[in-house]
Every structure is written in C-alpha cells, then in structure tokens.
Design an enzyme around this catalytic site. Sequence first.
Site, PDB file in Angstrom:
ATOM      1  N   ASN A  43      24.609 -31.395  42.866  1.00  0.00           N
ATOM      2  CA  ASN A  43      23.185 -31.459  42.802  1.00  0.00           C
ATOM      3  C   ASN A  43      22.892 -32.701  42.223  1.00  0.00           C
ATOM      4  O   ASN A  43      23.580 -33.120  41.052  1.00  0.00           O
ATOM      5  CB  ASN A  43      22.504 -30.249  42.309  1.00  0.00           C
ATOM      6  N   GLU A  45      19.404 -34.768  40.585  1.00  0.00           N
ATOM      7  CA  GLU A  45      17.963 -34.592  40.536  1.00  0.00           C
ATOM      8  C   GLU A  45      17.120 -35.925  40.250  1.00  0.00           C
ATOM      9  O   GLU A  45      18.027 -36.946  39.809  1.00  0.00           O
ATOM     10  CB  GLU A  45      17.803 -33.805  39.184  1.00  0.00           C
ATOM     11  N   CYS A  54      20.197 -30.186  46.456  1.00  0.00           N
ATOM     12  CA  CYS A  54      21.196 -29.384  46.243  1.00  0.00           C
ATOM     13  C   CYS A  54      22.492 -29.633  46.518  1.00  0.00           C
ATOM     14  O   CYS A  54      22.903 -30.548  47.426  1.00  0.00           O
ATOM     15  CB  CYS A  54      20.795 -28.184  46.798  1.00  0.00           C
ATOM     16  N   GLU A  56      24.863 -27.941  47.964  1.00  0.00           N
ATOM     17  CA  GLU A  56      25.413 -27.647  49.582  1.00  0.00           C
ATOM     18  C   GLU A  56      25.051 -28.505  50.457  1.00  0.00           C
ATOM     19  O   GLU A  56      25.588 -28.918  51.362  1.00  0.00           O
ATOM     20  CB  GLU A  56      24.700 -26.257  49.709  1.00  0.00           C
TER      21      GLU A  56
HETATM   22  N1  THU Z   1      20.388 -26.116  43.179  1.00  0.00           N
HETATM   23  C1  THU Z   1      21.645 -26.357  44.165  1.00  0.00           C
HETATM   24  O1  THU Z   1      22.451 -27.393  43.884  1.00  0.00           O
HETATM   25  N2  THU Z   1      22.037 -25.419  44.874  1.00  0.00           N
HETATM   26  C2  THU Z   1      21.149 -24.365  45.122  1.00  0.00           C
HETATM   27  O2  THU Z   1      21.488 -23.462  46.196  1.00  0.00           O
HETATM   28  C3  THU Z   1      20.221 -23.836  44.228  1.00  0.00           C
HETATM   29  C4  THU Z   1      19.892 -24.742  43.353  1.00  0.00           C
HETATM   30  C5  THU Z   1      20.044 -26.930  42.293  1.00  0.00           C
HETATM   31  C6  THU Z   1      19.053 -27.842  42.479  1.00  0.00           C
HETATM   32  C7  THU Z   1      18.584 -28.303  41.031  1.00  0.00           C
HETATM   33  O3  THU Z   1      19.135 -29.377  40.709  1.00  0.00           O
HETATM   34  C8  THU Z   1      19.263 -27.156  40.085  1.00  0.00           C
HETATM   35  O4  THU Z   1      20.006 -26.483  40.852  1.00  0.00           O
HETATM   36  C9  THU Z   1      18.123 -26.198  39.524  1.00  0.00           C
HETATM   37  O5  THU Z   1      17.152 -25.746  40.607  1.00  0.00           O
END
Ligand code: THU
Length: 134
Positions: A43, A45, A54, A56
Amino acid sequence: MNQDQQQLLAAARQATELAYAPYSRFRVGAAVLTPGGVFQGANIETASTNLGICAERAAITHARLNGQAVITGIAVCCLDARPGKDGITDEYGAMPCGACRQWIAELAPGAWIVVSSSNRVFWLDDLLPHAFKL
Ligand code: THU
C-alpha cells in the site's frame, strides 16, 4: 493451506516492507501468482487520504505491467493487524477491501485468496458474491 499458498504469503509478508503508510500506520503487502512468476505490491498512501492505493491493486497492476494477465493466486499480509476472534477473518482489516474485491472480480476471478490472519483459503464467491459486471 498448500505450499504455493504458504510461499505466496511469505512473499506478501516481505512486500509489507515496501509499504508507504505514514498516515494509517497500517502496512499491507500482497503477492500474486502468475504463470510468469510472483509479483508483489504494497500500500502506498498520500496526505490526501483517498488517493492511496492498496497492496492488492498494486500487486495486480505490477503483474499486468509485466505482461502477466492470468492470476491464479493472491496473498495478503498486514503487519499491523491483530488476529480476529473468529480465527477466520481479521477484525482489523487483513481481508481485502471492497475496491480490491471488485478488482479481483474483474482481473483475477479464478484466483484463490489467502490472508495472513487465517489458514482458510477464500475464493471470489466468498468475498464478493454477485459482483457488479458491465
Ligand atoms: N489497505 C490495503 O492495502 N488493502 C486492503 O485491502 C485494505 C486496506 C490499505 C489502504 C491504506 O493504505 C491502509 O490499508 C489503511 O486503510
């Protein structure tokens, strides 16, 4: 969980080191298995909170941009998740989010899905039955 699934989870765990999550402090790694090998994602941000991606979706994009459009397995690992009470899913979010489930429905519909917090193997129908399609 079979050996492929355990290995893919190890790759997902390794990918958490690539996460850029200074805002949520929730580091997620993912790995997808393809006929051309394993591709990782993490992930990423930004300060504008809804502009992150995310793990995935990063991993699926990584595979496709390397010419691998067939995804047979997906693993997700969150370093900062705590195990859920039911032992199946993780109450603090190691399961793929709704947006990622939609991506899986379109780009990896036949893939098995494993998450770090559970020994269970999930399929798309478990996560997103009756998915939206055009
Ligand atoms: N996140 C993921 O990488 N995958 C998911 O399926 C759920 C959420 C990340 C997004 C964000 O950077 C952090 O988790 C908190 O929401």
